[in-house]
Design an enzyme around this catalytic site. Sequence first.
Site, mmCIF file in Angstrom:
data_model
loop_
_atom_site.group_PDB
_atom_site.id
_atom_site.type_symbol
_atom_site.label_atom_id
_atom_site.label_comp_id
_atom_site.label_asym_id
_atom_site.label_seq_id
_atom_site.Cartn_x
_atom_site.Cartn_y
_atom_site.Cartn_z
ATOM 1 N N SER A 130 0.860 -1.169 0.000
ATOM 2 C CA SER A 130 0.000 0.000 0.000
ATOM 3 C C SER A 130 0.897 1.219 0.000
ATOM 4 C CB SER A 130 -0.902 0.004 1.226
ATOM 5 O OG SER A 130 -0.124 0.128 2.388
ATOM 6 N N GLY A 131 0.335 2.335 -0.439
ATOM 7 C CA GLY A 131 1.109 3.560 -0.496
ATOM 8 C C GLY A 131 0.250 4.726 -0.079
ATOM 9 N N TYR A 132 0.662 5.902 -0.458
ATOM 10 C CA TYR A 132 -0.022 7.138 -0.117
ATOM 11 C C TYR A 132 -1.475 7.108 -0.598
ATOM 12 C CZ TYR A 132 -0.580 12.226 0.216
ATOM 13 O OH TYR A 132 -0.996 13.485 0.531
ATOM 14 N N THR A 133 -1.704 6.510 -1.777
ATOM 15 C CA THR A 133 -3.006 6.612 -2.427
ATOM 16 C C THR A 133 -3.737 5.282 -2.586
ATOM 17 O OG1 THR A 133 -2.059 8.420 -3.719
ATOM 18 C CG2 THR A 133 -4.119 7.509 -4.523
ATOM 19 N N LYS A 134 -2.962 4.210 -2.827
ATOM 20 C CA LYS A 134 -3.599 2.971 -3.273
ATOM 21 C C LYS A 134 -3.234 1.768 -2.415
ATOM 22 C CE LYS A 134 -1.818 4.530 -6.897
ATOM 23 N NZ LYS A 134 -0.996 4.498 -8.089
ATOM 24 N N VAL A 136 -2.896 -2.553 -2.762
ATOM 25 C CA VAL A 136 -2.758 -3.608 -3.763
ATOM 26 C C VAL A 136 -2.872 -4.969 -3.090
ATOM 27 C CG1 VAL A 136 -1.295 -4.562 -5.579
ATOM 28 C CG2 VAL A 136 -1.248 -2.112 -5.109
ATOM 29 N N LYS A 150 -5.653 -3.350 -7.743
ATOM 30 C CA LYS A 150 -5.312 -2.072 -7.130
ATOM 31 C C LYS A 150 -6.588 -1.284 -6.870
ATOM 32 C CE LYS A 150 -1.071 -0.180 -8.475
ATOM 33 N NZ LYS A 150 -0.196 0.854 -9.095
ATOM 34 N N ASP A 264 7.119 11.273 -8.903
ATOM 35 C CA ASP A 264 7.430 10.634 -7.627
ATOM 36 C C ASP A 264 8.242 9.369 -7.913
ATOM 37 O OD1 ASP A 264 7.532 9.874 -5.009
ATOM 38 O OD2 ASP A 264 5.463 9.156 -4.914
HETATM 39 N N1 LIG Z 1 1.308 -5.382 -9.660
HETATM 40 C C1 LIG Z 1 1.813 -5.388 -8.423
HETATM 41 N N2 LIG Z 1 2.294 -6.535 -7.891
HETATM 42 C C2 LIG Z 1 2.801 -6.533 -6.627
HETATM 43 N N3 LIG Z 1 2.882 -5.467 -5.841
HETATM 44 C C3 LIG Z 1 2.426 -4.292 -6.301
HETATM 45 C C4 LIG Z 1 1.882 -4.190 -7.613
HETATM 46 N N4 LIG Z 1 1.530 -2.903 -7.808
HETATM 47 C C5 LIG Z 1 1.855 -2.232 -6.672
HETATM 48 N N5 LIG Z 1 2.385 -3.063 -5.757
HETATM 49 C C6 LIG Z 1 2.833 -2.692 -4.395
HETATM 50 O O1 LIG Z 1 1.862 -1.842 -3.817
HETATM 51 C C7 LIG Z 1 2.432 -0.617 -3.388
HETATM 52 C C8 LIG Z 1 1.433 0.508 -3.600
HETATM 53 O O2 LIG Z 1 1.143 0.677 -4.977
HETATM 54 P P1 LIG Z 1 1.296 2.089 -5.673
HETATM 55 O O3 LIG Z 1 0.724 2.021 -7.032
HETATM 56 O O4 LIG Z 1 2.719 2.548 -5.565
HETATM 57 O O5 LIG Z 1 0.353 2.994 -4.750
HETATM 58 P P2 LIG Z 1 0.523 4.505 -4.244
HETATM 59 O O6 LIG Z 1 0.087 5.380 -5.373
HETATM 60 O O7 LIG Z 1 -0.372 4.590 -3.075
HETATM 61 O O8 LIG Z 1 1.969 4.714 -3.895
HETATM 62 C C9 LIG Z 1 3.720 -0.459 -4.195
HETATM 63 O O9 LIG Z 1 4.693 0.249 -3.463
HETATM 64 C C10 LIG Z 1 4.138 -1.894 -4.470
HETATM 65 O O10 LIG Z 1 4.993 -2.375 -3.444
#
Ligand SMILES: Nc1ncnc2c1ncn2[C@@H]1O[C@H](COP(=O)(O)OP(=O)(O)O)[C@@H](O)[C@H]1O
Length: 486
Positions: A130-134, A136, A150, A264
């Site tokens: 997970s991150g700031y926005t999403k 997974v 996602k 970013d």
């Molecule tokens: N297709 C994927 N397979 C495995 N892990 C994923 C995948 N996509 C994203 N992640 C994990 O999920 C985290 C959050 O996704 P991300 O798109 O970076 O969200 P945010 O916009 O909140 O930062 C990522 O830092 C990564 O570790």
Amino acid sequence: MSKIGNPLCAAVLLAFVVMSLTLLVNNWHSKDRDAKFTKENLDADLAVQRSLLVYELNERRKEILPFLILSENERVWEESEHISGDPSTKSKRMNGNSENAAVSEGSIPYSGEIGCNELVEMRAVDVLGSGYTKLVVKVLLSEGQPVALKFVNDQGADMGRCLEEFKDPEGCHELVSYKLKKEILLLQKLKHRNIIKLQGHCEEEGGGGGGGRRITAILEQGSPLQMIQLLQSPWEERFRVCLGLARLLHYLSVSPLGSVVLLDFQPRQFVLVSGELKLTDLDDASVKEPECRSDQDCVLQFPLRSFNLSCSPQGLCEGHNERRNLYNAYRYFFTYLLPHQAPSALTHLVERIMNSTGELQAGINKTLEAFEEVLQLYQSGPHLVNLPPALLRDYSVMRGVRTSGDVGYRCWGSYSHQGCLLSVQSPREAALLCSSQSHCTSFSLSQQKTWTGRPLASFRTGFSHLVPDETSEVYLRKSKASGATV
Ligand SMILES: Nc1ncnc2c1ncn2[C@@H]1O[C@H](COP(=O)(O)OP(=O)(O)O)[C@@H](O)[C@H]1O
Ligand SMILES: *[C@@H]1O[C@H](CO)[C@@H](O)[C@H](O)[C@H]1NC(C)=O
Ligand SMILES: *[C@@H]1O[C@H](CO)[C@@H](O)[C@H](O)[C@H]1NC(C)=O
Ligand SMILES: *[C@@H]1O[C@H](CO)[C@@H](O)[C@H](O)[C@H]1NC(C)=O
Ligand SMILES: [Mg+2]
């Protein structure tokens, strides 16, 4: 919000000022009045928040509009060429909406991918990240196909910031959803082996009585990038990540959308799929070069460095996007992953890449060329062709067998945590390595290859016996009694 010239922005600001003043005046007069006025104040407050939220929603909608229009044009073109999927499912999915209605609503057109139907019987397995926005998650579809889903992270910082400001869960969900929508639209346009594959998406009315549209991106599954783990992996694997990044940045610099910059840029925006680096977080990508009036507006600023770029006659900072990506690749990836334990014959080339990216002396084209040259040299191994055949004189070869009951030892850069498993150019190079280590008494080669096509050799101190194996050969070091029993 910062574009003062925007008439809508000005209108909202004006509304805000008027309402704030009204509130102030009300406050002034309401000291000893009854609770009715307090409620009116609250209503006014809510109205301000609402109008600001509506303004932000409009801004987000405008941001993704160009990509939506692009999608629509392509889709119409595809249909007229009769190369799209089953038309009956498409019209069902489009709910009979006209194309223009779909665009103005801001919903993403479908095009023969995995959709909501396939998600009905999925099994959630784990959270991937997970991150700031999403958020997974890892799921298995009904036929056992693994994918990553996602979503908007309702517990995330982005949502939290919005709720604090606007106190409107539905509005905030919609606002944050625009980032995921933008990401899906970009993933539909940007196709490259180092960008995560979009396998489909699902957009439907939210369940649980919440209302609002919920959107889910369906992606190829990867594993989050663990920098610490990568630092301990063989040079060949670390080089693969850097090469993938160079190829990605080259593609982004000439993408169908123009030159794309990742605002970013951090390792956590990437994942690995079988050792290959893939970009997954695209919501902070931009296709616009910054506008400028003079060269002074085009300083590319990093915490420890800055670079002067020039302002083009068209009023854009020339090459800004490409250069910003490249320097970020240098500071987050190349410095950590590339020089350490590079094969000695390649250190000079690697150092040149480090110097030229660290100083932004060359653009991505030249950088990628240098990377491909390193790959080519590494694969053909001209530096190893001259290894003397005599190296193998110390070894007796047994073909069609492998060892069992190994007494292994650990070595740096091993492909296996248990033993010493290294990528080699040839049996001669393996012999050279074994002879240089006093505790090595034998090694074997199997059909197992690394991504560059080099065989893996496994080195050991001893073993208990040999077993038949067509695909393997064992080299016993003569000068060291290995104590094997056949
Ligand atoms: N297709 C994927 N397979 C495995 N892990 C994923 C995948 N996509 C994203 N992640 C994990 O999920 C985290 C959050 O996704 P991300 O798109 O970076 O969200 P945010 O916009 O909140 O930062 C990522 O830092 C990564 O570790
Ligand atoms: C960049 O430009 C500024 C003036 O705008 C100048 O002071 C500085 O020395 C320049 N830096 C480099 C590295 O050229
Ligand atoms: C890289 O830069 C360093 C320091 O500026 C220099 O000593 C070295 O020779 C350069 N290496 C190459 C290969 O250009
Ligand atoms: C980089 O290469 C691409 C083609 O791969 C080309 O279109 C582009 O003009 C090149 N850029 C520069 C600065 O040479
Ligand atoms: Mg992220």
